[in-house]
Every structure is written in structure tokens, then in C-alpha cells.
Design a protein around this motif. Sequence first.
Motif, PDB file in Angstrom:
ATOM      1  N   VAL A 148       9.440  15.014 -17.750  1.00  0.00           N
ATOM      2  CA  VAL A 148       9.801  15.896 -18.860  1.00  0.00           C
ATOM      3  C   VAL A 148       8.591  16.709 -19.311  1.00  0.00           C
ATOM      4  O   VAL A 148       7.445  16.308 -19.102  1.00  0.00           O
ATOM      5  CB  VAL A 148      10.333  15.083 -20.056  1.00  0.00           C
ATOM      6  CG1 VAL A 148      11.501  14.199 -19.645  1.00  0.00           C
ATOM      7  CG2 VAL A 148       9.237  14.246 -20.698  1.00  0.00           C
ATOM      8  N   PRO A 149       8.851  17.844 -19.977  1.00  0.00           N
ATOM      9  CA  PRO A 149       7.756  18.558 -20.625  1.00  0.00           C
ATOM     10  C   PRO A 149       7.441  17.896 -21.958  1.00  0.00           C
ATOM     11  O   PRO A 149       8.327  17.342 -22.610  1.00  0.00           O
ATOM     12  CB  PRO A 149       8.345  19.962 -20.832  1.00  0.00           C
ATOM     13  CG  PRO A 149       9.813  19.737 -20.959  1.00  0.00           C
ATOM     14  CD  PRO A 149      10.134  18.568 -20.078  1.00  0.00           C
ATOM     15  N   ALA A 150       6.176  17.941 -22.363  1.00  0.00           N
ATOM     16  CA  ALA A 150       5.772  17.335 -23.631  1.00  0.00           C
ATOM     17  C   ALA A 150       4.867  18.309 -24.373  1.00  0.00           C
ATOM     18  O   ALA A 150       3.834  18.744 -23.835  1.00  0.00           O
ATOM     19  CB  ALA A 150       5.051  16.014 -23.389  1.00  0.00           C
ATOM     20  N   TYR A 151       5.267  18.656 -25.583  1.00  0.00           N
ATOM     21  CA  TYR A 151       4.486  19.564 -26.413  1.00  0.00           C
ATOM     22  C   TYR A 151       3.530  18.775 -27.296  1.00  0.00           C
ATOM     23  O   TYR A 151       3.745  17.586 -27.549  1.00  0.00           O
ATOM     24  CB  TYR A 151       5.418  20.419 -27.278  1.00  0.00           C
ATOM     25  CG  TYR A 151       6.301  21.349 -26.483  1.00  0.00           C
ATOM     26  CD1 TYR A 151       5.953  22.679 -26.292  1.00  0.00           C
ATOM     27  CD2 TYR A 151       7.476  20.884 -25.903  1.00  0.00           C
ATOM     28  CE1 TYR A 151       6.757  23.533 -25.550  1.00  0.00           C
ATOM     29  CE2 TYR A 151       8.297  21.728 -25.164  1.00  0.00           C
ATOM     30  CZ  TYR A 151       7.931  23.052 -24.987  1.00  0.00           C
ATOM     31  OH  TYR A 151       8.718  23.887 -24.249  1.00  0.00           O
ATOM     32  N   GLU A 152       2.485  19.430 -27.773  1.00  0.00           N
ATOM     33  CA  GLU A 152       1.507  18.773 -28.633  1.00  0.00           C
ATOM     34  C   GLU A 152       2.194  18.268 -29.897  1.00  0.00           C
ATOM     35  O   GLU A 152       2.923  19.006 -30.563  1.00  0.00           O
ATOM     36  CB  GLU A 152       0.389  19.752 -29.001  1.00  0.00           C
ATOM     37  CG  GLU A 152      -0.530  20.094 -27.830  1.00  0.00           C
ATOM     38  CD  GLU A 152      -1.694  20.982 -28.251  1.00  0.00           C
ATOM     39  OE1 GLU A 152      -1.686  21.461 -29.397  1.00  0.00           O
ATOM     40  OE2 GLU A 152      -2.594  21.196 -27.432  1.00  0.00           O
ATOM     41  N   GLY A 153       1.978  16.997 -30.209  1.00  0.00           N
ATOM     42  CA  GLY A 153       2.567  16.414 -31.410  1.00  0.00           C
ATOM     43  C   GLY A 153       4.011  15.998 -31.272  1.00  0.00           C
ATOM     44  O   GLY A 153       4.596  15.485 -32.225  1.00  0.00           O
ATOM     45  N   GLN A 154       4.614  16.195 -30.097  1.00  0.00           N
ATOM     46  CA  GLN A 154       6.016  15.803 -29.919  1.00  0.00           C
ATOM     47  C   GLN A 154       6.123  14.295 -29.714  1.00  0.00           C
ATOM     48  O   GLN A 154       5.532  13.756 -28.784  1.00  0.00           O
ATOM     49  CB  GLN A 154       6.618  16.533 -28.717  1.00  0.00           C
ATOM     50  CG  GLN A 154       8.078  16.163 -28.438  1.00  0.00           C
ATOM     51  CD  GLN A 154       8.592  16.743 -27.141  1.00  0.00           C
ATOM     52  OE1 GLN A 154       7.851  17.356 -26.383  1.00  0.00           O
ATOM     53  NE2 GLN A 154       9.869  16.566 -26.887  1.00  0.00           N
TER      54      GLN A 154
ATOM     55  N   HIS B 284      17.211  22.541 -32.210  1.00  0.00           N
ATOM     56  CA  HIS B 284      16.680  21.171 -32.159  1.00  0.00           C
ATOM     57  C   HIS B 284      15.791  20.925 -30.944  1.00  0.00           C
ATOM     58  O   HIS B 284      15.202  19.861 -30.807  1.00  0.00           O
ATOM     59  CB  HIS B 284      17.825  20.148 -32.172  1.00  0.00           C
ATOM     60  CG  HIS B 284      18.799  20.321 -31.041  1.00  0.00           C
ATOM     61  ND1 HIS B 284      18.495  20.017 -29.736  1.00  0.00           N
ATOM     62  CD2 HIS B 284      20.070  20.794 -31.044  1.00  0.00           C
ATOM     63  CE1 HIS B 284      19.541  20.281 -28.974  1.00  0.00           C
ATOM     64  NE2 HIS B 284      20.504  20.756 -29.731  1.00  0.00           N
ATOM     65  N   SER B 285      15.667  21.921 -30.053  1.00  0.00           N
ATOM     66  CA  SER B 285      14.847  21.737 -28.854  1.00  0.00           C
ATOM     67  C   SER B 285      13.370  21.781 -29.205  1.00  0.00           C
ATOM     68  O   SER B 285      12.951  22.418 -30.176  1.00  0.00           O
ATOM     69  CB  SER B 285      15.164  22.822 -27.823  1.00  0.00           C
ATOM     70  OG  SER B 285      14.761  24.100 -28.288  1.00  0.00           O
ATOM     71  N   ALA B 286      12.552  21.093 -28.399  1.00  0.00           N
ATOM     72  CA  ALA B 286      11.110  21.052 -28.647  1.00  0.00           C
ATOM     73  C   ALA B 286      10.491  22.440 -28.532  1.00  0.00           C
ATOM     74  O   ALA B 286       9.586  22.794 -29.289  1.00  0.00           O
ATOM     75  CB  ALA B 286      10.446  20.087 -27.662  1.00  0.00           C
ATOM     76  N   ALA B 287      10.987  23.246 -27.595  1.00  0.00           N
ATOM     77  CA  ALA B 287      10.436  24.593 -27.393  1.00  0.00           C
ATOM     78  C   ALA B 287      10.668  25.463 -28.624  1.00  0.00           C
ATOM     79  O   ALA B 287       9.754  26.169 -29.088  1.00  0.00           O
ATOM     80  CB  ALA B 287      11.061  25.237 -26.160  1.00  0.00           C
ATOM     81  N   TYR B 288      11.886  25.408 -29.149  1.00  0.00           N
ATOM     82  CA  TYR B 288      12.170  26.236 -30.328  1.00  0.00           C
ATOM     83  C   TYR B 288      11.381  25.748 -31.537  1.00  0.00           C
ATOM     84  O   TYR B 288      10.862  26.552 -32.312  1.00  0.00           O
ATOM     85  CB  TYR B 288      13.661  26.249 -30.654  1.00  0.00           C
ATOM     86  CG  TYR B 288      13.970  27.124 -31.851  1.00  0.00           C
ATOM     87  CD1 TYR B 288      14.112  28.497 -31.703  1.00  0.00           C
ATOM     88  CD2 TYR B 288      14.053  26.581 -33.137  1.00  0.00           C
ATOM     89  CE1 TYR B 288      14.349  29.308 -32.804  1.00  0.00           C
ATOM     90  CE2 TYR B 288      14.290  27.383 -34.236  1.00  0.00           C
ATOM     91  CZ  TYR B 288      14.436  28.741 -34.067  1.00  0.00           C
ATOM     92  OH  TYR B 288      14.657  29.555 -35.153  1.00  0.00           O
ATOM     93  N   ARG B 289      11.283  24.427 -31.715  1.00  0.00           N
ATOM     94  CA  ARG B 289      10.524  23.903 -32.862  1.00  0.00           C
ATOM     95  C   ARG B 289       9.063  24.334 -32.800  1.00  0.00           C
ATOM     96  O   ARG B 289       8.462  24.671 -33.817  1.00  0.00           O
ATOM     97  CB  ARG B 289      10.646  22.385 -32.917  1.00  0.00           C
ATOM     98  CG  ARG B 289      12.025  21.886 -33.306  1.00  0.00           C
ATOM     99  CD  ARG B 289      11.970  20.440 -33.814  1.00  0.00           C
ATOM    100  NE  ARG B 289      11.452  19.544 -32.794  1.00  0.00           N
ATOM    101  CZ  ARG B 289      12.209  18.876 -31.930  1.00  0.00           C
ATOM    102  NH1 ARG B 289      13.525  19.025 -31.960  1.00  0.00           N
ATOM    103  NH2 ARG B 289      11.671  18.066 -31.052  1.00  0.00           N
ATOM    104  N   ALA B 290       8.487  24.327 -31.579  1.00  0.00           N
ATOM    105  CA  ALA B 290       7.097  24.772 -31.426  1.00  0.00           C
ATOM    106  C   ALA B 290       6.970  26.252 -31.791  1.00  0.00           C
ATOM    107  O   ALA B 290       6.014  26.663 -32.461  1.00  0.00           O
ATOM    108  CB  ALA B 290       6.635  24.533 -29.988  1.00  0.00           C
TER     109      ALA B 290
END
Length: 299
Positions: free
Chosen positions: A148-154, A200-206
Motif C-alpha cells: 500500500v501507499p503510506a503518507y506522512e502521519g497516516q 476519506h481517502s489518504a490522498a485527498y486528506r493530504a
Amino acid sequence: MSLAIRDIQYFLAVAKAGQLSSAAEAQGVTQPALTKAVRRVEQEFGLQIFERSVRGMTLTSAGLRLAEQMRRLQANYADTVLLADAMRAQQAGLLRIGVTDTTAGNRIAAVLGPLLMQRPGLRVRVRVDRSDALAVQVVEGELDLALVPAYEGQPLEAERTKIDNDPMLPLVRAKHPLALRSRLSLKDVANFGWMTGPVHSAAYRALEEIFARHGLPPPTIVMQVPFASEMNLSVLATTDLVTLVPRSFMRHAPDHRFAVLPIAALRIPRAVVLLSRPGSAWSPLMQTLRDNLLALGRS
């Protein structure tokens, strides 16, 4: 304890769904079979584990504590089955993998082909879902690994093995009004609609957090998509939408048709990680998949 592992599986299915009908459909069994399993669990422990109402079934406080232990038990059982598979045949076994997309550039696709050729007895099950959902399935023992992709702080509950860096880049069509400007700011981009994942996706939240830090309203989603794809590029090429794509996806976006916007704030750091259950034993198949993914990342 006289319970069968299937009773535990059915109990957890009802706890997750909150309704017998939904749990029965998910498990591919009848509602009476689930009712009997729940009754056996309650009789085994002498506790009421569900509150029953016309709206469904809700875990009691005792049921919540029991479900937590049952999930660990189910995950440990899955590890035991996996270990037995590995011991029976190094070249065979079952590998349950989670991914967030099915594009041609997915790293799992690159390593699975050779692995299947090398090990004719190998069987693979692939599940596609969001990264947070896959992390839960790994922790609960439903999956062996997930890429999976992982964003900073996720937050992701599972244990992570970093495979590579794959930052997100802001992309538009080559003749987009923003692509024709010599100087750009994030405020300029705020006037355009976006093609991105759901809120609710990690990409949009970032993306939303970046806009908020710069005092801008949230980006407007005009087209909602689950992941980067060539279909998205076809739409992007004929509109003034802005999107984010992984750097690894850029080979699908030729320079004469698309442009990466030179806005540092929109180059979002992102890693590709392999998720595994904390403290679980790695089978030889899992180790081979991990090593092949790491080798692919280095190349």
C-alpha cells in the motif's frame, strides 16, 4: 474449549456486520448456521455477547472484549495454517495479498509473474481495497501481506516494511491554463476542479491539509476516482481538471500531452510499504515476495 474455529469465524462475521443476513451473505452460509454458532459461543462462555433488536445485533461490553480476543485467536490460527503450508511444500502454499490498485504499474504484478512460474504449486488470492482497510485485514489475519501507499502521519496498524518512495505529483494537460504560466502559486490552482479520491481517502486528506495550511478552502472534487489510471488521463487530456498521480505512474503520461505543475507544496511525500501482522511468523513465500519487491525497488 469445545468451540470450532468456524464458530469463531462466524461469531466475528456477525460482530462485524451487525446483522445476521449481511454476515450470512458474506460467509456464504445460512442465517440458522450463524445463529447456532453465536449460541454455541454464548453457551461456551456463559455470557450474553449480543444485544438483539429490530435493527440488528450489537456487541455487549462482554462481547466487545471477547471479540478482541477472538480476533487474535483467528489471526494466530491463520499464522499456524500458513506455517503448515510452508512446511508441507516450499514450492507450494497459499499467499493472500492486498493491493490498493490494479494498474499495470503495480509492483505486485511485476513480482507475482516470475514467482508463479518458479513455484507451480503456489496459489494466490488478491484483494483490492483502501490502504486502511487492508491494514485491518492484515492485523486480523485475513491477509498475509498488503502492498500500500503510506503518507506522512497516516496511521496504519500493521507492521511496515518500506519498499520504495513514490511521491504524488500534480498533473494537468499540456495546454492547461496553469501549464502555460511562467509563475505559479497554490492559490492559482485553488480556482480549478480536481480529479482525486473520495474525501476519506489518504490522498485527498493530504491535499486538503496542504490547502488548509495555506489558508485556502478545500479542493473541489469534480471527478472522484479510486486510483490513477489511463482512463483518468483520457479525461484529464480534454478538461481543465487537476489531479495527483504517483511518480511511478508518469510513464503513462507522455510529456507532449501532460505537464507536472512546478508547485513544491503539491509534491506530496509518499512511501510504498509492505504491511504484515505485528509479531507474526513470515513464511518462505512471504519472505520471497518481500525480497523480490525490495530488489525491484532498488532497480
